[in-house]
Design an enzyme around this catalytic site. Structure first.
Site, short mmCIF file in Angstrom:
data_model
loop_
_atom_site.label_atom_id
_atom_site.label_comp_id
_atom_site.label_asym_id
_atom_site.label_seq_id
_atom_site.Cartn_x
_atom_site.Cartn_y
_atom_site.Cartn_z
CB VAL A 14 -46.46 75.35 -78.98
CG1 VAL A 14 -46.91 76.75 -78.77
CG2 VAL A 14 -47.72 74.41 -78.93
CG HIS A 37 -51.16 74.04 -77.40
ND1 HIS A 37 -50.94 75.25 -78.44
CD2 HIS A 37 -50.75 74.63 -76.27
CE1 HIS A 37 -50.60 76.21 -77.60
NE2 HIS A 37 -50.19 75.61 -76.23
CG ASN A 94 -39.77 78.87 -89.49
OD1 ASN A 94 -39.36 79.59 -90.36
ND2 ASN A 94 -40.93 79.28 -88.70
CB SER A 115 -79.93 49.01 -68.66
OG SER A 115 -81.10 49.05 -68.29
#
Length: 636
Positions: A40, A121, A172, A549
């Site tokens: 993030v 995220h 970055n 079931s």
């Protein structure tokens, strides 16, 4: 001044030629699909926005709106918030995060691009997998201030798992660490250690600033110590996967049989691997019929050869059986077909995987029924540890084996994404719940075959002078299923019918004594009951099954195992409050007190039948009358 119009015509002709040349050149540019991923706030959306801006792919009115939005969200000075170009959802703009996968198209003089901006995220891992499924390259962004984070590892592992061959490590926000060479090299070294541990052999590391444009399209004077490629230059020149796929043997999943008239019968599809030429000897799998390619037909005319990625229609010299889901392959290099596999599975649904439950899987152009076994292990993508697991939940990744109801043509995912990758679809909701990547076929798929027997089920039925059947009683605990089942068997015995009663509680003492009562174990219990019931009908018996079931999918699975007309579902219907009143064992009270977990009707769901052949109102109907009603339906 000339009086002739010839120069005007010449100018118009030149303009037309220029336009045609431009369009032709643009049409024949190669296409690269890539994703941006990472943790993030690493700057994925900003980077894509910057590339769109630098590529002049933003219209003037859009740019003005972007500048206005940037001021509104608080971007300082005259700077543009490039992330707003990609974060289109209102929730994304409000929170400053990426939620959904955003696809953007742009182009340069050398190549066209489709980029997917994927969420950072952890809870949106399934969105990241969706974006990566068609990508050839992944740009893994790292915030230079934070270094390699958990999500960096997670997304790198997923990108590698999905088969992305080209990884770019974009460090970055270099402007926020003063363009430090030491910091860049420290991050690259840490990432290389991790990459080596998961099998990423090579990656390209680039120091960038998506916000300021450093080393995006041109080399930045702020990083004189960096002599490598810019990001855009790398994207424009990286070798495409199509080149590798073209070198592999020819494979084409058949999508459609085309027959516009009696004189033409062709098989349409997109070539997954390799090259096909007129005159090539090909094989149809899984039938193994062979023929020769007569024509390669396209909208623009016939071709002498076609390559990977092209959508074509092939006609064959011989009239052989071939239909949607089959695969055309080179006769000299055929693919395999099997029905039992090991795979990596990425689970993408809120409801967890239920081993034993039948799901649809779609691989290539084939759709088959498949059942997953319990995971061999789940993978902790944060630590890469292998963990024991009974099932897989949302965003979980594991190694699982599965079987299909018939052989499917496949190749390992590392060799062919088209024939090795698949999606999983829930039969009840039609929702896509998982994505898988086949490793290999298990030996059992080749070694185990049906043994021919001289005495078949029809012979057993004739010996007993009856039609075999399964009577499947379902209902809440305490509804009276066992009493009805017992009475039903008594009345059938008086009619000289050959029966066997499979009671849910009794089965738990032997066949299913290793199972608990969570959803996964209930599915497996129902599967075992259904398989045993099927074997007993093969012996000519009338089989009575009494089991809660609780899930519709498992009751449908049982029905699908039994021959048409031989399955009778009986819903013993009693309201929950009445079932609790009749509970002599005190199970409901214990469940209400929290002493029992996964108890149907209290803390585990019961999916009541909506179209049972027989519905018994347990409030008003005695077991004797209920048995008579079932017999009237069973033996008209």
């Amino acid at each position: 001044m000339t009086t002739t119009d010839e120069p005007i015509y010449q100018v118009e002709s030149l303009i037309a030629e220029d336009i045609d040349a431009y369009l032709d050149a643009h049409q024949h540019k190669t296409m690269l699909r890539f994703i941006t991923c990472g943790s993030v706030d690493d700057g994925k959306s900003t980077l894509i926005g910057r590339m769109l801006y630098d590529s002049h792919m933003i219209f003037e009115d859009h740019l003005q709106a972007l500048e206005s939005d940037s001021k509104r969200v608080g971007t300082q000075g005259e700077a543009i918030d490039f992330a707003l170009l990609v974060d289109g959802l209102a929730a994304e703009r409000e929170q400053g995060i990426t939620i959904d996968v955003a696809y953007r198209f742009f182009g340069t003089e050398k190549r066209k691009f489709i980029v997917a901006d994927t969420p950072g995220h952890e809870q949106y891992t399934r969105n990241m997998v969706t974006g990566a499924s068609t990508a050839e390259l992944a740009v893994i962004l790292i915030d230079a201030r934070k270094g390699v984070l958990t999500q960096t590892r997670r997304h790198s592992f997923l990108a590698h798992l999905i088969g992305i061959r080209h990884i770019v490590l974009a460090v970055n926000k270099m402007d926020l660490v003063d363009y430090s060479k030491d910091r860049f090299e420290e991050i690259v070294a840490a990432y290389r250690d991790f990459a080596d541990s998961i099998g990423i052999a090579d990656f390209t590391a680039i120091p960038i600033s998506g916000f300021l444009g450093d080393n995006i399209t041109t080399h930045s004077p702020n990083t004189p110590w960096y002599t490598g490629t810019t990001l855009m230059n790398h994207l424009e020149t990286v070798e495409l996967d199509q080149t590798l796929d073209q070198a592999r043997p020819f494979r084409m999943p058949v999508q459609r049989v085309t027959r516009p008239d009696l004189n033409f019968r062709g098989f349409a599809g997109t070539i997954a691997n390799g090259i096909v030429k007129v005159g090539d000897s090909v094989r149809v799998l899984p039938s193994n019929k062979t023929s020769t390619v007569a024509r390669i037909v396209t909208f623009d005319g016939d071709l002498e050869e076609a390559v990977v990625g092209q959508a074509v229609t092939l006609t064959l010299e011989d009239e052989i059986d071939c239909s949607r889901g089959d695969v055309l392959v080179l006769d000299s290099a055929p693919a395999e077909a099997a029905d039992h596999f090991e795979c990596h599975l990425v689970w993408m649904d809120d409801a967890e995987m239920l081993p034993g439950r039948p799901y649809w899987i779609k691989i290539g152009t084939t759709t088959v029924t498949a059942q997953f076994e319990r995971p061999k292990y789940a993978i902790n993508v944060n630590t890469m540890d292998h963990m024991a697991a009974k099932t897989l939940g949302l965003n979980a990744i594991g190694v699982v084996t599965f079987s299909t109801d018939r052989p499917v043509v496949f190749e390992p995912y590392t060799q062919s994404h088209d024939l090795g990758g698949f999606i999983v679809v829930d039969k009840m909701t039609n929702a896509t719940v998982a994505a898988g990547m086949i490793h290999f076929a298990l030996r059992r798929a080749k070694n185990v075959a049906w043994q021919a027997l001289d005495i078949d089920r029809s012979h057993h039925a004739r010996m007993k002078h009856q039609a075999p059947a399964v009577v499947w009683l379902t209902g809440l605990s305490g509804s009276g299923k066992s009493e009805v089942a017992n009475e039903l068997e008594v009345q059938l015995a008086r009619m000289n019918r050959h029966t066997f009663l499979l009671d849910g509680d009794n089965i738990r003492h032997g066949l299913s004594k290793d199972l608990g009562f969570d959803d996964a174990d209930r599915v497996e219990n129902a599967r075992r009951l259904a398989e045993v019931a099927k074997l007993m009908t093969d012996a000519g018996l009338i089989v009575i099954v009494s089991s809660i079931s609780p899930f519709t999918a498992e009751r449908r699975m049982a029905r699908d195992l039994i021959a048409d007309g031989e399955f009778v579902e009986v819903f013993v219907d009693l309201p929950l409050e009445e079932a609790e009143k009749r509970d002599t064992k005190g199970l409901y009270a214990r469940a209400r007190a929290g002493e029992l977990t996964h108890f149907t009707g209290v803390n585990s769901p019961y999916e009541a039948p909506t179209a049972a052949e027989v519905r018994i109102d347990a409030l008003t109907t005695s077991p004797k009358d209920a048995a008579a009603e079932i017999i009237a339906r069973l033996i008209p």
